[in-house]
Design an enzyme around this catalytic site. Structure first.
Site, PDB file in Angstrom:
ATOM      1  N   HIS A  35      40.228  37.131  33.257  1.00 51.78           N
ATOM      2  CA  HIS A  35      41.459  36.337  33.135  1.00 51.78           C
ATOM      3  C   HIS A  35      41.709  35.960  31.673  1.00 51.78           C
ATOM      4  CE1 HIS A  35      40.121  35.112  37.352  1.00 51.78           C
ATOM      5  NE2 HIS A  35      41.344  35.559  37.576  1.00 51.78           N
ATOM      6  N   GLN A 146      43.906  45.751  35.093  1.00 56.11           N
ATOM      7  CA  GLN A 146      43.767  47.079  35.716  1.00 56.11           C
ATOM      8  C   GLN A 146      42.849  47.021  36.939  1.00 56.11           C
ATOM      9  OE1 GLN A 146      41.932  50.160  33.180  1.00 56.11           O
ATOM     10  NE2 GLN A 146      40.952  50.802  35.079  1.00 56.11           N
ATOM     11  N   LYS A 147      42.017  45.980  37.011  1.00 51.35           N
ATOM     12  CA  LYS A 147      41.122  45.861  38.159  1.00 51.35           C
ATOM     13  C   LYS A 147      41.911  45.931  39.464  1.00 51.35           C
ATOM     14  CE  LYS A 147      37.774  43.041  40.341  1.00 51.35           C
ATOM     15  NZ  LYS A 147      38.743  42.253  41.116  1.00 51.35           N
ATOM     16  N   ASP A 148      43.094  45.292  39.467  1.00 49.78           N
ATOM     17  CA  ASP A 148      43.973  45.341  40.638  1.00 49.78           C
ATOM     18  C   ASP A 148      45.055  46.386  40.373  1.00 49.78           C
ATOM     19  OD1 ASP A 148      43.100  42.837  42.365  1.00 49.78           O
ATOM     20  OD2 ASP A 148      43.015  42.265  40.267  1.00 49.78           O
ATOM     21  N   GLN A 151      48.016  46.713  42.732  1.00 47.40           N
ATOM     22  CA  GLN A 151      48.915  45.573  42.525  1.00 47.40           C
ATOM     23  C   GLN A 151      49.820  45.833  41.321  1.00 47.40           C
ATOM     24  OE1 GLN A 151      47.538  41.356  42.725  1.00 47.40           O
ATOM     25  NE2 GLN A 151      47.517  41.508  40.518  1.00 47.40           N
ATOM     26  N   SER A 184      36.550  36.632  40.657  1.00 45.33           N
ATOM     27  CA  SER A 184      36.296  35.267  41.132  1.00 45.33           C
ATOM     28  C   SER A 184      35.403  35.294  42.363  1.00 45.33           C
ATOM     29  CB  SER A 184      37.610  34.574  41.470  1.00 45.33           C
ATOM     30  OG  SER A 184      38.480  34.628  40.360  1.00 45.33           O
TER      31      SER A 184
HETATM   32  P1  AMP Z   1      43.280  36.861  40.381  1.00 46.37           P
HETATM   33  O1  AMP Z   1      43.029  35.458  39.909  1.00 46.37           O
HETATM   34  O2  AMP Z   1      42.102  37.504  41.004  1.00 46.37           O
HETATM   35  O3  AMP Z   1      44.548  36.961  41.188  1.00 46.37           O
HETATM   36  O4  AMP Z   1      43.543  37.703  39.061  1.00 46.37           O
HETATM   37  C1  AMP Z   1      44.545  37.333  38.141  1.00 46.37           C
HETATM   38  C2  AMP Z   1      44.736  38.458  37.163  1.00 46.37           C
HETATM   39  O5  AMP Z   1      43.513  38.711  36.478  1.00 46.37           O
HETATM   40  C3  AMP Z   1      45.128  39.774  37.856  1.00 46.37           C
HETATM   41  O6  AMP Z   1      46.127  40.412  37.084  1.00 46.37           O
HETATM   42  C4  AMP Z   1      43.851  40.542  37.864  1.00 46.37           C
HETATM   43  O7  AMP Z   1      44.050  41.940  37.870  1.00 46.37           O
HETATM   44  C5  AMP Z   1      43.212  40.095  36.559  1.00 46.37           C
HETATM   45  N1  AMP Z   1      41.774  40.325  36.582  1.00 46.37           N
HETATM   46  C6  AMP Z   1      40.931  40.003  37.585  1.00 46.37           C
HETATM   47  N2  AMP Z   1      39.679  40.440  37.308  1.00 46.37           N
HETATM   48  C7  AMP Z   1      39.751  41.069  36.112  1.00 46.37           C
HETATM   49  C8  AMP Z   1      38.789  41.745  35.280  1.00 46.37           C
HETATM   50  N3  AMP Z   1      37.530  41.861  35.633  1.00 46.37           N
HETATM   51  N4  AMP Z   1      39.223  42.256  34.113  1.00 46.37           N
HETATM   52  C9  AMP Z   1      40.521  42.134  33.740  1.00 46.37           C
HETATM   53  N5  AMP Z   1      41.477  41.511  34.468  1.00 46.37           N
HETATM   54  C10 AMP Z   1      41.093  40.991  35.643  1.00 46.37           C
END
Ligand code: AMP
Length: 283
Positions: A35, A146-148, A151, A184
Site C-alpha cells: 500500500h 498489480q497484485k490484484d 481488478q 493484509s
Molecule cells: P487492499 O487494501 O487489499 O484492497 O489493497 C489496496 C491496493 O493496494 C490495491 O490496489 C492492491 O492491489 C494494492 N496492493 C495490495 N497488496 C499489494 C502488494 N503486495 N504490492 C503492491 N500493491 C498491493
C-alpha cells in the site's frame, strides 16, 4: 493529514485543494509496504494525496471473511501521516451505502473470469465502490497494485467505458523477503500455512524462468506450476490460469506484452492470489 469520516468532511477537505492535481489510493486498510508503495508514488506525482480506508462489504460473499478482515485504523493513520498523506477518508457503511441502495456497476465478460468464478459478485462490489469513491474524490490519477491484476483490468475497462477521465497507475507487487506477496490477509496464516504458501511465488518464479528460457506453450508452463504447488498438501488450488491481458481469455501461447499468469489458492482459511504480468496495465 486531515481525517474525514464523512462525505461532507471529505468535501470540505478537498475544496481546500481546489485546482491542484489530486491523486487517490483506495485501500481496505491494515496497511503494508505494498500500500505504501502506491502512496509514495501518488505523493511524487500529485499535489494532493487522498487515501481511503474502507472495508467494502459489497465485495465480500456471504461465506467470506468480511468479519475476520484485519483492521487497525490507529496504526494505519500513523503510517499515512508519516508518509505525508494530505487527506484520509474513512467512511462507514451508512455513508457509502445509505439505504435503500440500488445502483451497481457490472463490467461484463471480465468480472466472471478467474477470481470472479469463485467469488461471484466480488468485482461488481469492487467496481461499484471504486466508481463511488472516484465520484467523491474526483482524482486525476488513481493508484492500484498489480497484485490484484484482474481488478486493475476491470477498473481500466470501467474507466474507459464510462469516460471517467482518471489515469490508472498499476504498480509492481511488493513482496516479503521470502517472496510471498504482501497482503493484509497474510496475518491470518498459521506458520505452517505461510511456509506452504511460498510454493505460490515459487511457481511463478518457475514460470518466469521457463519463459526467459524461451517457453511459449501455456500447457508446459502451467504443468510446471501445477507440479510446484502440488508438492504442498496444505494448499488448495482455486485456479492457475494463463490468460490474455486484453480480455482474460485463456491462451495456448504465451505472448510477451499480452499475458497474465495468475494463481489463486487457499492456505487454511486464507485465500491468496499472486501473478506474473507480461505487459502493461497502467492507462
Ligand atoms: P487492499 O487494501 O487489499 O484492497 O489493497 C489496496 C491496493 O493496494 C490495491 O490496489 C492492491 O492491489 C494494492 N496492493 C495490495 N497488496 C499489494 C502488494 N503486495 N504490492 C503492491 N500493491 C498491493
Amino acid at each position: 493529514m486531515r481525517t474525514c469520516p464523512t462525505i461532507a468532511s471529505l468535501g470540505r477537505a478537498l475544496s481546500a485543494g481546489a485546482g491542484r492535481k489530486v491523486g487517490f489510493v483506495p485501500t481496505m486498510g491494515f496497511l503494508h509496504e505494498g500500500h505504501l508503495s502506491l502512496v509514495r508514488r501518488c505523493r511524487s506525482e500529485n499535489d494532493v494525496t487522498v487515501v481511503s480506508i474502507y472495508v467494502n462489504p459489497s465485495q465480500f460473499g456471504p461465506a467470506e471473511d468480511l468479519g475476520r478482515y484485519p483492521r487497525d485504523l490507529r496504526r494505519d493513520s500513523a503510517l499515512l501521516r508519516r508518509e505525508g498523506v494530505d487527506v484520509l477518508f474513512t467512511p462507514g457503511d451508512g455513508e457509502m451505502y445509505p439505504g435503500p441502495y440500488r445502483t451497481w456497476v457490472d463490467v461484463r465478460g471480465l468480472d466472471d473470469k478467474l477470481c470472479g468464478r469463485s467469488r461471484p459478485g466480488h468485482f461488481r462490489g469492487v467496481a461499484t465502490i471504486v466508481l463511488k469513491l472516484f465520484n467523491l474524490v474526483r482524482p486525476q490519477r488513481a493508484y492500484f497494485g498489480q497484485k490484484d491484476a484482474q481488478q486493475a483490468i476491470i477498473l481500466r475497462q470501467m474507466a474507459r467505458d464510462l469516460h471517467l477521465g482518471v489515469q490508472l497507475r498499476v504498480l509492481p507487487i511488493v513482496r516479503a523477503a521470502d517472496g510471498l506477496a504482501l497482503s493484509s490477509r497474510n496475518v491470518c496464516l498459521s506458520t505452517a500455512d505461510r511456509r506452504a504458501a511460498l510454493a505460490l511465488p515459487r511457481s511463478l518464479q518457475r514460470a518466469a524462468a521457463m519463459i526467459r528460457a524461451g517457453a511459449t506453450a501455456s500447457s508446459d508452463v502451467r504443468a510446471a506450476m501445477v507440479g510446484e504447488i502440488a508438492r504442498e498438501p496444505l494448499l488448495e488450488v482455486d485456479y492457475i490460469a494463463i490468460v490474455r491481458l486484453r480480455d482474460l481469455e485463456e491462451t495456448d501461447v504465451i505472448a510477451a506484452g499480452d499475458t497474465l499468469i495468475a494463481v489463486a489458492l487457499r492456505a487454511g482459511k486464507t485465500r491468496l492470489i499472486d501473478n506474473l504480468l507480461l505487459g502493461e496495465l497502467s492507462c
